[in-house]
Write an enzyme that holds these catalytic residues in place. Structure first.
Site, PDB file in Angstrom:
ATOM      1  N   GLU A  97      48.260  41.374  41.176  1.00 33.44           N
ATOM      2  CA  GLU A  97      48.361  42.618  41.962  1.00 33.44           C
ATOM      3  C   GLU A  97      49.764  42.835  42.524  1.00 33.44           C
ATOM      4  O   GLU A  97      50.155  43.981  42.754  1.00 33.44           O
ATOM      5  CB  GLU A  97      47.293  42.632  43.074  1.00 33.44           C
ATOM      6  N   CYS A 142      43.289  34.208  43.056  1.00 36.91           N
ATOM      7  CA  CYS A 142      43.723  33.156  43.975  1.00 36.91           C
ATOM      8  C   CYS A 142      42.551  32.616  44.799  1.00 36.91           C
ATOM      9  O   CYS A 142      41.661  31.978  44.253  1.00 36.91           O
ATOM     10  CB  CYS A 142      44.882  33.650  44.854  1.00 36.91           C
ATOM     11  N   HIS A 169      48.776  35.900  41.174  1.00 40.40           N
ATOM     12  CA  HIS A 169      48.623  37.191  41.864  1.00 40.40           C
ATOM     13  C   HIS A 169      49.112  38.354  41.003  1.00 40.40           C
ATOM     14  O   HIS A 169      50.219  38.867  41.221  1.00 40.40           O
ATOM     15  CB  HIS A 169      49.393  37.171  43.191  1.00 40.40           C
TER      16      HIS A 169
END
Ligand SMILES: [Mn+2]
Length: 241
Positions: free
Chosen positions: A219, A110, A217
């Site tokens: 994660e 990002c 994202h």
């Protein structure tokens, strides 16, 4: 077992219980640890010895976070530009350059992808809704999703012959939490993925394996799509190369 790799992660800045703090998100740390590496936070103090971090770390992970201040790509702030932290921008831009010059590998998510692009000579749309070209705007999709961050909302089309394609093939469903995006691509980078409206969702180095970055994202998406861990594993596995 070979040496455990060390991954430097520049910290964000926040204020909690009255104290100004450097921090790294749990999900970012977890991705690196699960991949088998040891994370180290790099606080964005202007007096920090960045060269020493470049020496001791095998790779660097630029995480999500606030908008990159547009003065770093020669623009004034647009009215729709969001919160920024100049000292984090300065540290990360310097670190991208120093890390690559030292032959180290870097990974961005990002804001991380955006700051890598800026550091290497590219620039950004400060606000997609306001600045994306008029003809393309008709097809502009929602990139700041209202859905939970752990859920995917839009597809990315993945180009052939890159690391991202090795991991996910021609298309994948991802989450999206950004109002900015890469505009002009840095000369040393290539686009690996785009959304259906053409917004850039992935970048890698043109001529080596030093840079790997995605706009979404992984994660947090890993909570509903375990294959997102592959991005972290691939980054860490390549640090030993
Ligand atoms: Mn998106």
């Amino acid at each position: 077992m070979s040496k455990k790799m060390i991954v430097g992660i520049p910290g964000g800045i926040t204020t909690a219980n009255g104290a100004r703090r450097y921090y790294v998100n749990e999900a970012d740390v977890r991705g690196i640890v699960k991949a088998g590496a040891t994370p180290i936070m790099i606080p964005s103090e202007s007096v920090i010895d960045l060269d020493y971090y470049v020496t001791i770390c095998d790779g660097f992970f630029f995480t999500g976070g606030p908008d990159v201040l547009p003065i770093f790509y020669g623009e004034e702030p647009h009215v729709k530009m969001g919160y920024s932290e100049i000292q984090r921008d300065q540290l990360e831009i310097a670190l991208v350059k120093k890390a690559l010059a030292a032959g180290k590998k870097i990974f961005g998510i990002c804001r991380g992808m955006q700051v890598i692009n800026v550091a290497l000579g590219g620039d950004l749309y400060q606000d997609l809704e306001s600045e994306y070209p008029v003809a393309e705007k008709q097809s502009l999709i929602r990139h700041f999703q209202a859905a939970p961050r752990t859920e995917a909302t839009h597809y990315v089309k993945i180009a052939a012959d890159n690391r991202l394609h090795d991991l996910y093939g021609d298309q994948w469903l991802v989450n999206s939490h950004h109002h900015q995006a890469v505009r002009k691509i840095a000369p040393s980078l290539k686009v690996t993925a785009v959304a259906s409206d053409g917004v850039i969702e992935g970048l890698e180095s043109k001529n080596n394996h030093q840079v790997f970055a995605v706009q979404w994202h992984p994660e947090v998406l890993v909570a509903t799509d375990e294959k997102m861990q592959l991005i972290f594993n691939d980054f860490v596995n390549r640090l030993a190369e």
